[in-house]
Design an enzyme around this catalytic site. Structure first.
Site, PDB file in Angstrom:
ATOM      1  N   ASP A 179       5.990  17.200  -6.557  1.00  0.00           N
ATOM      2  CA  ASP A 179       6.035  15.921  -5.765  1.00  0.00           C
ATOM      3  C   ASP A 179       6.280  14.648  -6.653  1.00  0.00           C
ATOM      4  O   ASP A 179       6.117  14.839  -7.869  1.00  0.00           O
ATOM      5  CB  ASP A 179       4.899  15.549  -4.605  1.00  0.00           C
ATOM      6  CG  ASP A 179       3.742  15.108  -5.339  1.00  0.00           C
ATOM      7  OD1 ASP A 179       3.577  14.997  -6.669  1.00  0.00           O
ATOM      8  OD2 ASP A 179       2.474  14.989  -4.547  1.00  0.00           O
ATOM      9  N   THR A 208      -6.720  18.564  -3.051  1.00  0.00           N
ATOM     10  CA  THR A 208      -6.234  17.453  -4.177  1.00  0.00           C
ATOM     11  C   THR A 208      -7.256  17.305  -5.129  1.00  0.00           C
ATOM     12  O   THR A 208      -8.598  16.991  -4.756  1.00  0.00           O
ATOM     13  CB  THR A 208      -6.154  16.279  -3.314  1.00  0.00           C
ATOM     14  OG1 THR A 208      -4.824  16.593  -2.492  1.00  0.00           O
ATOM     15  CG2 THR A 208      -5.723  15.219  -4.345  1.00  0.00           C
ATOM     16  N   TYR A 246       1.016  -1.236  -0.075  1.00  0.00           N
ATOM     17  CA  TYR A 246       0.068  -0.047  -0.137  1.00  0.00           C
ATOM     18  C   TYR A 246       0.900   1.352   0.135  1.00  0.00           C
ATOM     19  O   TYR A 246       0.581   2.329  -0.632  1.00  0.00           O
ATOM     20  CB  TYR A 246      -1.148  -0.106   1.119  1.00  0.00           C
ATOM     21  CG  TYR A 246      -1.779   1.227   1.262  1.00  0.00           C
ATOM     22  CD1 TYR A 246      -2.762   1.449   0.450  1.00  0.00           C
ATOM     23  CD2 TYR A 246      -1.627   2.047   2.238  1.00  0.00           C
ATOM     24  CE1 TYR A 246      -3.513   2.738   0.559  1.00  0.00           C
ATOM     25  CE2 TYR A 246      -2.309   3.588   2.257  1.00  0.00           C
ATOM     26  CZ  TYR A 246      -3.608   3.510   1.455  1.00  0.00           C
ATOM     27  OH  TYR A 246      -4.078   4.565   1.486  1.00  0.00           O
ATOM     28  N   ARG A 261      -5.293  -0.213  -8.908  1.00  0.00           N
ATOM     29  CA  ARG A 261      -3.986  -0.517  -8.168  1.00  0.00           C
ATOM     30  C   ARG A 261      -4.265  -1.849  -7.866  1.00  0.00           C
ATOM     31  O   ARG A 261      -4.631  -2.459  -7.284  1.00  0.00           O
ATOM     32  CB  ARG A 261      -3.879   0.222  -6.717  1.00  0.00           C
ATOM     33  CG  ARG A 261      -3.825   1.659  -6.907  1.00  0.00           C
ATOM     34  CD  ARG A 261      -3.989   2.527  -5.589  1.00  0.00           C
ATOM     35  NE  ARG A 261      -4.240   4.025  -6.051  1.00  0.00           N
ATOM     36  CZ  ARG A 261      -4.599   4.875  -4.973  1.00  0.00           C
ATOM     37  NH1 ARG A 261      -4.605   4.427  -3.677  1.00  0.00           N
ATOM     38  NH2 ARG A 261      -4.661   6.135  -5.323  1.00  0.00           N
ATOM     39  N   GLY A 267       8.681  10.916  -6.441  1.00  0.00           N
ATOM     40  CA  GLY A 267      10.015  10.545  -6.957  1.00  0.00           C
ATOM     41  C   GLY A 267      11.087  10.928  -5.862  1.00  0.00           C
ATOM     42  O   GLY A 267      12.347  10.471  -6.418  1.00  0.00           O
ATOM     43  N   PRO A 303       1.111  15.346   2.028  1.00  0.00           N
ATOM     44  CA  PRO A 303       0.056  14.430   2.737  1.00  0.00           C
ATOM     45  C   PRO A 303       0.165  12.969   2.285  1.00  0.00           C
ATOM     46  O   PRO A 303      -0.027  12.779   0.932  1.00  0.00           O
ATOM     47  CB  PRO A 303      -1.080  15.087   2.141  1.00  0.00           C
ATOM     48  CG  PRO A 303      -0.660  15.934   0.750  1.00  0.00           C
ATOM     49  CD  PRO A 303       0.726  16.195   0.965  1.00  0.00           C
ATOM     50  N   THR A 304      -0.261  12.273   3.056  1.00  0.00           N
ATOM     51  CA  THR A 304      -0.230  10.875   2.943  1.00  0.00           C
ATOM     52  C   THR A 304      -1.419  10.057   3.692  1.00  0.00           C
ATOM     53  O   THR A 304      -1.401  10.662   4.927  1.00  0.00           O
ATOM     54  CB  THR A 304       1.245   9.968   2.999  1.00  0.00           C
ATOM     55  OG1 THR A 304       1.816  10.583   4.206  1.00  0.00           O
ATOM     56  CG2 THR A 304       2.144  10.392   1.999  1.00  0.00           C
ATOM     57  N   GLY A 305      -2.209   9.401   3.021  1.00  0.00           N
ATOM     58  CA  GLY A 305      -3.353   8.914   3.956  1.00  0.00           C
ATOM     59  C   GLY A 305      -2.959   7.503   4.624  1.00  0.00           C
ATOM     60  O   GLY A 305      -2.090   6.879   4.531  1.00  0.00           O
ATOM     61  N   TYR A 356      -9.724  16.583   0.632  1.00  0.00           N
ATOM     62  CA  TYR A 356     -10.474  15.856  -0.228  1.00  0.00           C
ATOM     63  C   TYR A 356     -11.978  16.762  -0.283  1.00  0.00           C
ATOM     64  O   TYR A 356     -12.380  16.606   0.876  1.00  0.00           O
ATOM     65  CB  TYR A 356     -10.784  14.423  -0.180  1.00  0.00           C
ATOM     66  CG  TYR A 356      -9.427  13.581  -0.362  1.00  0.00           C
ATOM     67  CD1 TYR A 356      -8.841  13.793  -1.724  1.00  0.00           C
ATOM     68  CD2 TYR A 356      -8.713  13.102   0.608  1.00  0.00           C
ATOM     69  CE1 TYR A 356      -7.683  13.060  -2.239  1.00  0.00           C
ATOM     70  CE2 TYR A 356      -7.614  12.419   0.106  1.00  0.00           C
ATOM     71  CZ  TYR A 356      -6.872  12.315  -1.394  1.00  0.00           C
ATOM     72  OH  TYR A 356      -5.833  11.646  -1.578  1.00  0.00           O
ATOM     73  N   LYS A 395      -3.280  20.948  -5.836  1.00  0.00           N
ATOM     74  CA  LYS A 395      -2.353  19.695  -5.909  1.00  0.00           C
ATOM     75  C   LYS A 395      -2.991  18.683  -6.741  1.00  0.00           C
ATOM     76  O   LYS A 395      -4.015  18.427  -6.674  1.00  0.00           O
ATOM     77  CB  LYS A 395      -2.137  19.037  -4.426  1.00  0.00           C
ATOM     78  CG  LYS A 395      -1.178  17.909  -4.688  1.00  0.00           C
ATOM     79  CD  LYS A 395      -0.843  17.277  -3.144  1.00  0.00           C
ATOM     80  CE  LYS A 395      -0.045  16.062  -3.129  1.00  0.00           C
ATOM     81  NZ  LYS A 395      -0.681  14.863  -3.750  1.00  0.00           N
ATOM     82  N   HIS A 450       0.097  12.056  -8.215  1.00  0.00           N
ATOM     83  CA  HIS A 450      -0.205  11.339  -6.990  1.00  0.00           C
ATOM     84  C   HIS A 450       0.521  10.251  -6.677  1.00  0.00           C
ATOM     85  O   HIS A 450       0.219   9.212  -6.244  1.00  0.00           O
ATOM     86  CB  HIS A 450      -1.564  10.879  -7.141  1.00  0.00           C
ATOM     87  CG  HIS A 450      -2.515  10.850  -5.910  1.00  0.00           C
ATOM     88  ND1 HIS A 450      -3.271  12.085  -5.484  1.00  0.00           N
ATOM     89  CD2 HIS A 450      -2.668   9.922  -5.054  1.00  0.00           C
ATOM     90  CE1 HIS A 450      -3.830  11.558  -4.367  1.00  0.00           C
ATOM     91  NE2 HIS A 450      -3.545  10.411  -3.895  1.00  0.00           N
ATOM     92  N   GLY A 505       6.713  12.594  -0.110  1.00  0.00           N
ATOM     93  CA  GLY A 505       5.670  11.360   0.302  1.00  0.00           C
ATOM     94  C   GLY A 505       5.952  10.347   0.980  1.00  0.00           C
ATOM     95  O   GLY A 505       6.075  10.222   2.074  1.00  0.00           O
ATOM     96  N   SER A 545      -3.260  14.995   5.827  1.00  0.00           N
ATOM     97  CA  SER A 545      -4.093  14.270   4.970  1.00  0.00           C
ATOM     98  C   SER A 545      -5.657  14.439   5.377  1.00  0.00           C
ATOM     99  O   SER A 545      -5.767  14.096   6.490  1.00  0.00           O
ATOM    100  CB  SER A 545      -3.817  13.145   4.349  1.00  0.00           C
ATOM    101  OG  SER A 545      -4.848  12.469   3.629  1.00  0.00           O
TER     102      SER A 545
END
Length: 392
Positions: A306, A155, A23, A164, A308, A76-78, A129, A251, A275, A329, A105
């Site tokens: 953002d 976002t 994930y 995914r 990489g 931000p990361t969820g 969101y 974003k 993303h 991230g 997030s």
């Protein structure tokens, strides 16, 4: 203490069960955009200048009058509680101690008020969101204003979830459902399993509070995955301005045209982002898009990127091409997933130290003096015209 972000990535992979690491790590479909994000940095080479005084080299900069230790923002990361208990609060504290902004997030597993308590002096931003019921977003903005958050990050690249494959293979759904395979995986990762048993499974607490309900992972995950507001459009920047009076960033910009629309809408900044390669599988890397966007909106808004960033040298490349700063991230998540707050802090320390060394070797002592002349595309060097000019 490890030597680089990649070492923390390896340590995180060892500690987390596969369902959690995939994930964190995975991209959309075959991972093309994910790879392109990293490859874009490797294709850009430095052109160092020598015999420059770099004895007082500094990575410090400022954005909107607020000082930053480096042009980096912890992005931000969820669902970060999947990697370590209270991860959002730990990363917020690590960012504040490092002198960097932290973006919480909407899908955080800690309340925005608790993140503020963990980092009382930190520069906190809220990522938003917008669900079909806009009262949720309005309440979240109200709470963030009250808690002293400075910046709103809307976002816009997730009207629906990307494809995914790794989540489908692993049966990843919220809340996690125990299966024979997951049980075996948990037994192979006892430290992670012990923490989940002790502290409980992560919950989307921010959404729960703004919905006005007890934490219900099934319902609140649905709000993020199937009940996003698909009518959201540029006209709604005015609606956001009614509820948010601080800086406003959009974003998920992936084209020059949309960057220009953002400038026309009056937002304060954009984040060029695919993303993290987790949404649309075949897209440009943010770094590839950066020069054209900066040329199109020069002076009209701040341009962040953002995707990489794994080295301080990557941040130098982005700033040299015109970025105001980079959002981090996965890198801080590798740190927190490996060893909690100490890991997150060490990742941020490593990135800042690498950035300073890169600038010194580049012959540039100040962030504000980084420019496009400091870098060159490897592809350009291999072009026939470039080869001919070198031969001549």
């Amino acid at each position: 203490m490890l030597s680089c972000v990649e070492d923390y990535r390896v340590a995180a992979r060892r500690r987390l069960p596969r369902i959690a690491f995939d994930y964190l790590e995975g991209g959309a479909e075959d991972g093309d955009a994910l790879r392109r994000n990293r490859d874009a940095y490797s294709r850009l080479l430095f052109r160092p200048r020598v015999l420059n005084d770099v004895s007082r080299c500094s990575t410090a900069t400022s954005v909107w009058g607020r000082e930053m230790a480096a042009p980096m923002i912890v992005g931000p990361t969820g669902l970060n509680g999947l990697f370590w208990p209270q991860a959002d609060e730990l990363i917020a504290r690590a960012a504040a101690e490092a002198g960097l902004p932290f973006v919480l997030s909407t899908a955080s597993t800690s309340l925005l008020e608790d993140a503020r308590a963990a980092a009382p002096d930190g520069d906190l931003w809220l990522q938003l969101y917008v669900q079909q019921d806009r009262r949720i977003a309005e309440d979240m903005m109200r709470r963030a204003r009250t808690a002293g958050y400075s910046t709103l990050v809307l976002t816009v690249d997730t009207p629906v979830h990307g494809n995914r494959d790794h989540d489908i293979r692993n049966g990843f759904k919220l809340p996690l459902r125990m299966s024979r395979r997951l049980l075996a995986d948990c037994l192979r990762h006892p430290h992670w399993t012990y923490q989940v048993l002790r502290f409980g499974a992560p919950e989307l607490k921010n959404i729960a509070k703004s919905v006005g309900e007890k934490a219900d992972l099934n319902r609140h995950a649905a709000l993020l995955s199937r009940q996003m507001d698909l009518t959201l459009a540029w006209r709604d920047i005015a609606w956001l301005r009614e509820h948010w009076h601080g800086q406003l960033i959009v974003k998920g910009i992936q084209s020059v045209d949309d960057a220009m629309l953002a400038a026309q809408s009056g937002v304060d900044g954009v984040v060029l982002s695919n993303h993290g390669g987790r949404q649309l599988a075949s897209t440009l890397a943010s770094l590839e898009l950066l020069p054209a966007v900066c040329a199109a909106v020069a002076g009209k808004l701040k341009v962040f990127i953002d995707g990489g960033v794994r080295r301080g040298s990557d941040v130098v490349k982005a700033v040299a091409l015109g970025a105001t700063g980079t959002l981090l991230g996965r890198a801080p998540l590798y740190g927190v997933a490996a060893s909690g707050q100490s890991g997150a802090s060490d990742v941020l320390r490593i990135l800042q130290a690498e950035m300073r060394t890169t600038m010194q070797l580049l012959g540039c002592a100040e962030v504000g003096k980084l420019e496009a002349a400091h870098v060159v595309s490897a592809q350009h060097l291999l072009a026939p015209s470039a080869v001919n000019s070198r031969v001549a």
